[in-house]
Design a protein around this motif. Structure first.
Motif, PDB file in Angstrom:
ATOM      1  N   THR A 212       6.120  -4.273   1.639  1.00 31.70           N
ATOM      2  CA  THR A 212       6.057  -3.533   2.895  1.00 31.70           C
ATOM      3  C   THR A 212       4.638  -3.035   3.158  1.00 31.70           C
ATOM      4  O   THR A 212       4.042  -2.402   2.286  1.00 31.70           O
ATOM      5  CB  THR A 212       7.022  -2.332   2.852  1.00 31.70           C
ATOM      6  N   LYS A 213       4.132  -3.313   4.340  1.00 30.70           N
ATOM      7  CA  LYS A 213       2.786  -2.861   4.681  1.00 30.70           C
ATOM      8  C   LYS A 213       2.775  -1.380   5.048  1.00 30.70           C
ATOM      9  O   LYS A 213       3.730  -0.871   5.640  1.00 30.70           O
ATOM     10  CB  LYS A 213       2.229  -3.673   5.850  1.00 30.70           C
ATOM     11  N   VAL A 214       1.698  -0.726   4.696  1.00 28.79           N
ATOM     12  CA  VAL A 214       1.429   0.656   5.101  1.00 28.79           C
ATOM     13  C   VAL A 214       0.053   0.665   5.749  1.00 28.79           C
ATOM     14  O   VAL A 214      -0.924   0.214   5.135  1.00 28.79           O
ATOM     15  CB  VAL A 214       1.461   1.617   3.899  1.00 28.79           C
ATOM     16  N   ASN A 215      -0.021   1.124   6.968  1.00 20.66           N
ATOM     17  CA  ASN A 215      -1.283   1.128   7.715  1.00 20.66           C
ATOM     18  C   ASN A 215      -1.907  -0.265   7.784  1.00 20.66           C
ATOM     19  O   ASN A 215      -3.130  -0.435   7.664  1.00 20.66           O
ATOM     20  CB  ASN A 215      -2.275   2.121   7.089  1.00 20.66           C
ATOM     21  N   LYS A 217      -1.659  -2.809   5.714  1.00 19.18           N
ATOM     22  CA  LYS A 217      -1.997  -3.494   4.464  1.00 19.18           C
ATOM     23  C   LYS A 217      -0.870  -3.342   3.451  1.00 19.18           C
ATOM     24  O   LYS A 217      -0.093  -2.389   3.497  1.00 19.18           O
ATOM     25  CB  LYS A 217      -3.291  -2.914   3.868  1.00 19.18           C
ATOM     26  N   TYR A 218      -0.814  -4.307   2.542  1.00 27.22           N
ATOM     27  CA  TYR A 218       0.065  -4.165   1.389  1.00 27.22           C
ATOM     28  C   TYR A 218      -0.619  -3.272   0.356  1.00 27.22           C
ATOM     29  O   TYR A 218      -1.858  -3.259   0.243  1.00 27.22           O
ATOM     30  CB  TYR A 218       0.364  -5.527   0.763  1.00 27.22           C
ATOM     31  N   ALA A 229      -4.788   2.378  -7.439  1.00 29.09           N
ATOM     32  CA  ALA A 229      -4.163   1.698  -6.307  1.00 29.09           C
ATOM     33  C   ALA A 229      -5.051   0.553  -5.839  1.00 29.09           C
ATOM     34  O   ALA A 229      -6.265   0.520  -6.114  1.00 29.09           O
ATOM     35  CB  ALA A 229      -3.904   2.675  -5.164  1.00 29.09           C
ATOM     36  N   ALA A 230      -4.452  -0.386  -5.116  1.00 23.73           N
ATOM     37  CA  ALA A 230      -5.194  -1.508  -4.535  1.00 23.73           C
ATOM     38  C   ALA A 230      -4.493  -1.927  -3.250  1.00 23.73           C
ATOM     39  O   ALA A 230      -3.300  -1.651  -3.055  1.00 23.73           O
ATOM     40  CB  ALA A 230      -5.260  -2.679  -5.512  1.00 23.73           C
ATOM     41  N   THR A 231      -5.226  -2.602  -2.376  1.00 23.86           N
ATOM     42  CA  THR A 231      -4.653  -3.093  -1.118  1.00 23.86           C
ATOM     43  C   THR A 231      -4.895  -4.595  -0.966  1.00 23.86           C
ATOM     44  O   THR A 231      -5.785  -5.167  -1.602  1.00 23.86           O
ATOM     45  CB  THR A 231      -5.248  -2.362   0.102  1.00 23.86           C
ATOM     46  N   SER A 232      -4.082  -5.197  -0.088  1.00 27.07           N
ATOM     47  CA  SER A 232      -4.186  -6.637   0.135  1.00 27.07           C
ATOM     48  C   SER A 232      -3.681  -6.964   1.537  1.00 27.07           C
ATOM     49  O   SER A 232      -2.836  -6.252   2.090  1.00 27.07           O
ATOM     50  CB  SER A 232      -3.343  -7.392  -0.899  1.00 27.07           C
ATOM     51  N   THR A 233      -4.156  -8.062   2.076  1.00 23.77           N
ATOM     52  CA  THR A 233      -3.634  -8.561   3.350  1.00 23.77           C
ATOM     53  C   THR A 233      -2.707  -9.757   3.148  1.00 23.77           C
ATOM     54  O   THR A 233      -1.992 -10.145   4.074  1.00 23.77           O
ATOM     55  CB  THR A 233      -4.785  -8.981   4.283  1.00 23.77           C
ATOM     56  N   LEU A 235      -1.047 -10.418  -0.302  1.00 25.91           N
ATOM     57  CA  LEU A 235      -0.282 -10.250  -1.542  1.00 25.91           C
ATOM     58  C   LEU A 235      -0.835 -11.076  -2.706  1.00 25.91           C
ATOM     59  O   LEU A 235      -0.248 -11.073  -3.790  1.00 25.91           O
ATOM     60  CB  LEU A 235       1.204 -10.584  -1.335  1.00 25.91           C
ATOM     61  N   ILE A 236      -1.944 -11.729  -2.502  1.00 29.81           N
ATOM     62  CA  ILE A 236      -2.549 -12.551  -3.557  1.00 29.81           C
ATOM     63  C   ILE A 236      -3.905 -11.996  -3.975  1.00 29.81           C
ATOM     64  O   ILE A 236      -4.184 -11.826  -5.173  1.00 29.81           O
ATOM     65  CB  ILE A 236      -2.680 -14.017  -3.094  1.00 29.81           C
ATOM     66  N   ASN A 237      -4.738 -11.715  -3.010  1.00 33.29           N
ATOM     67  CA  ASN A 237      -6.066 -11.171  -3.275  1.00 33.29           C
ATOM     68  C   ASN A 237      -6.046  -9.665  -3.030  1.00 33.29           C
ATOM     69  O   ASN A 237      -5.726  -9.211  -1.927  1.00 33.29           O
ATOM     70  CB  ASN A 237      -7.093 -11.847  -2.371  1.00 33.29           C
ATOM     71  N   TRP A 238      -6.412  -8.913  -4.056  1.00 34.66           N
ATOM     72  CA  TRP A 238      -6.280  -7.456  -4.012  1.00 34.66           C
ATOM     73  C   TRP A 238      -7.622  -6.769  -4.204  1.00 34.66           C
ATOM     74  O   TRP A 238      -8.481  -7.272  -4.937  1.00 34.66           O
ATOM     75  CB  TRP A 238      -5.316  -6.981  -5.097  1.00 34.66           C
ATOM     76  N   GLN A 239      -7.776  -5.627  -3.536  1.00 34.88           N
ATOM     77  CA  GLN A 239      -9.004  -4.840  -3.643  1.00 34.88           C
ATOM     78  C   GLN A 239      -8.680  -3.447  -4.176  1.00 34.88           C
ATOM     79  O   GLN A 239      -7.997  -2.673  -3.502  1.00 34.88           O
ATOM     80  CB  GLN A 239      -9.692  -4.723  -2.285  1.00 34.88           C
ATOM     81  N   PRO A 240      -9.162  -3.127  -5.364  1.00 36.96           N
ATOM     82  CA  PRO A 240      -8.923  -1.782  -5.908  1.00 36.96           C
ATOM     83  C   PRO A 240      -9.549  -0.707  -5.018  1.00 36.96           C
ATOM     84  O   PRO A 240     -10.598  -0.926  -4.396  1.00 36.96           O
ATOM     85  CB  PRO A 240      -9.600  -1.830  -7.276  1.00 36.96           C
ATOM     86  N   ILE A 241      -8.918   0.448  -4.969  1.00 37.07           N
ATOM     87  CA  ILE A 241      -9.403   1.556  -4.159  1.00 37.07           C
ATOM     88  C   ILE A 241     -10.434   2.358  -4.954  1.00 37.07           C
ATOM     89  O   ILE A 241     -10.128   2.876  -6.038  1.00 37.07           O
ATOM     90  CB  ILE A 241      -8.252   2.491  -3.740  1.00 37.07           C
ATOM     91  N   GLU A 242     -11.637   2.430  -4.427  1.00 40.25           N
ATOM     92  CA  GLU A 242     -12.672   3.242  -5.055  1.00 40.25           C
ATOM     93  C   GLU A 242     -12.694   4.645  -4.446  1.00 40.25           C
ATOM     94  O   GLU A 242     -12.227   4.862  -3.325  1.00 40.25           O
ATOM     95  CB  GLU A 242     -14.036   2.570  -4.914  1.00 40.25           C
ATOM     96  N   MET A 243     -13.242   5.590  -5.192  1.00 39.99           N
ATOM     97  CA  MET A 243     -13.305   6.967  -4.712  1.00 39.99           C
ATOM     98  C   MET A 243     -14.251   7.093  -3.530  1.00 39.99           C
ATOM     99  O   MET A 243     -15.328   6.486  -3.517  1.00 39.99           O
ATOM    100  CB  MET A 243     -13.798   7.902  -5.835  1.00 39.99           C
TER     101      MET A 243
END
Length: 386
Positions: A212-215, A217-218, A229-233, A235-243
């Motif tokens: 389920t997408k939030v804002n 993004k997955y 946490a990480a986000t993706s568009t 579900l395969i390639n993910w980007q970790p959330i930096e501070m």
């Protein structure tokens, strides 16, 4: 006069008792209200547990060309999903050399499983061998998308470094590997740092678990020192959330976190509690408009944590994140909701472990599947409505 004093004394005493009773009831009601967001209670199905134990199936390993009993040593840490009114279990299996592969078993009642004789995901002579051999493919977690494709996050272990990987399937038997989840993020910055345990945010239903997408993004909660946490568009390639600039970690960095200090910790460890040493994602995170519920694993060190739990105990916790801002923690259970109590949970490859990793809503109740002492698989159930 004495008579009136006596009446006054009795009335005051009754008033004090009434206030105490009312106060206790209000506290109990407040406590219950505070935890209404949690998925509780779970009861272990001890009459059936463990529901899966090591097996004797053989498999010709494509790398060594040797016949191996691929699940003879241990089976544990399963991912679960429903397909065609059947419970599918994708589980970690180890051979005597310690190499892990992912097996498949199915059930129509949640308790009794029929295994596939061959593993469905394993190290091979492919471009991912460098990440998966000799340690193998470990600890799967699963969701589907709206079109019926299944997405599996799993850990590749090359013998030194764990990496979070992604694979996809349309039938749960044949899998396409896509490689490290963070390979493309920040120009490969997190490709060669320790990463594992990816729990994607999803909506649970009686028939499926759909990402389920939030804002727009997955989202995924991941990690096994702290939870990030990480986000993706896709579900395969993910980007970790930096501070964000100026933010500081909520706790002192430990272990693998030293190698990725810029990442935003969304669920830290806690001194004095069951999750003092380590926190690690459980099943796919549960989305609802009221919040995102994450069931997770916590490891204890009595010297800094819960003095009533043995060294290294893995027990189960729950946290709730803001449905509109998945990095914002809004509730967290103060106490574990499940811990090792049974002989097969207390003694095994790793002692004192209940490791939750698979969750489905099936036959009008919740089924939580977990690894026991890194050796077998068990299940607990909860009757709370969907």
């Amino acid at each position: 006069m004495k008579h009136y004093k006596h009446i006054l004394f009795v009335n005051v005493a009754l008033l004090i008792l009434l206030l105490q009773f009312t106060s206790q009831n209000v506290f109990a009601q407040n406590l219950q209200t505070q935890n209404q967001w949690a998925l509780l209670p779970f009861v272990k199905e001890n009459q059936y547990n463990p529901i899966l134990t090591p097996g004797s199936s053989i498999f010709t390993d494509p790398i060594t060309q040797q016949t191996v009993k691929w699940e003879a040593a241990h089976v544990f840490n399963p991912a679960m999903i429903i397909r065609h009114d059947t419970v599918y279990m994708l589980y970690r299996a180890q051979d005597s050399a310690g190499t892990s592969r992912i097996g498949l078993a199915v059930s129509t009642d949640g308790h009794h499983f029929t295994r596939n004789q061959q593993p469905v995901l394993f190290p091979d002579n492919d471009s991912f061998k460098q990440y998966e051999w000799p340690g193998g493919c470990e600890d799967p977690r699963i969701v589907a998308d709206a079109n019926g494709t299944y997405y599996l996050t799993y850990t590749a272990f090359d013998g030194q470094l764990a990496r979070l990987m992604v694979a996809t399937s349309t039938d749960l038997i044949h899998w396409q590997k896509h490689g490290p989840a963070f390979a493309k993020a920040y120009s490969g910055k997190y490709l060669n740092v320790w990463s594992k345990s990816g729990a994607i945010v999803a909506t649970y239903s009686p028939n499926n678990i759909v990402a389920t997408k939030v804002n727009g993004k997955y989202w995924m909660y991941w990690g096994d020192q702290f939870i990030w946490a990480a986000t993706s568009t896709d579900l395969i390639n993910w980007q970790p959330i930096e501070m964000p600039k100026g933010m500081k970690p909520p706790v002192a960095l430990r272990g693998q976190a030293f190698n990725m200090p810029q990442l935003q910790i969304v669920l830290p460890t806690r001194k004095g509690k069951f999750d003092s040493d380590l926190v690690e994602s459980g099943p796919a995170a549960m989305y609802s408009p009221n919040g995102i519920r994450l069931l997770y694993n916590g490891r204890n060190i009595p010297a800094i944590g819960d003095k009533n739990l043995p060294e290294g105990t893995y027990a189960s916790g729950q946290a709730l994140f803001n449905a509109k801002n998945p990095v914002q923690l809004i509730h967290r259970l103060n106490h574990y909701f499940m811990k090792p109590t049974e002989p097969y949970e207390i003694t095994g490859q790793v002692n004192n472990v209940c490791f939750i990793e698979g969750l489905v809503y099936f036959q009008q109740k919740w089924w939580l599947y977990y690894g026991t002492a890194d050796s077998n698989i068990a299940v607990a159930t909860c009757n709370k409505p969907l």
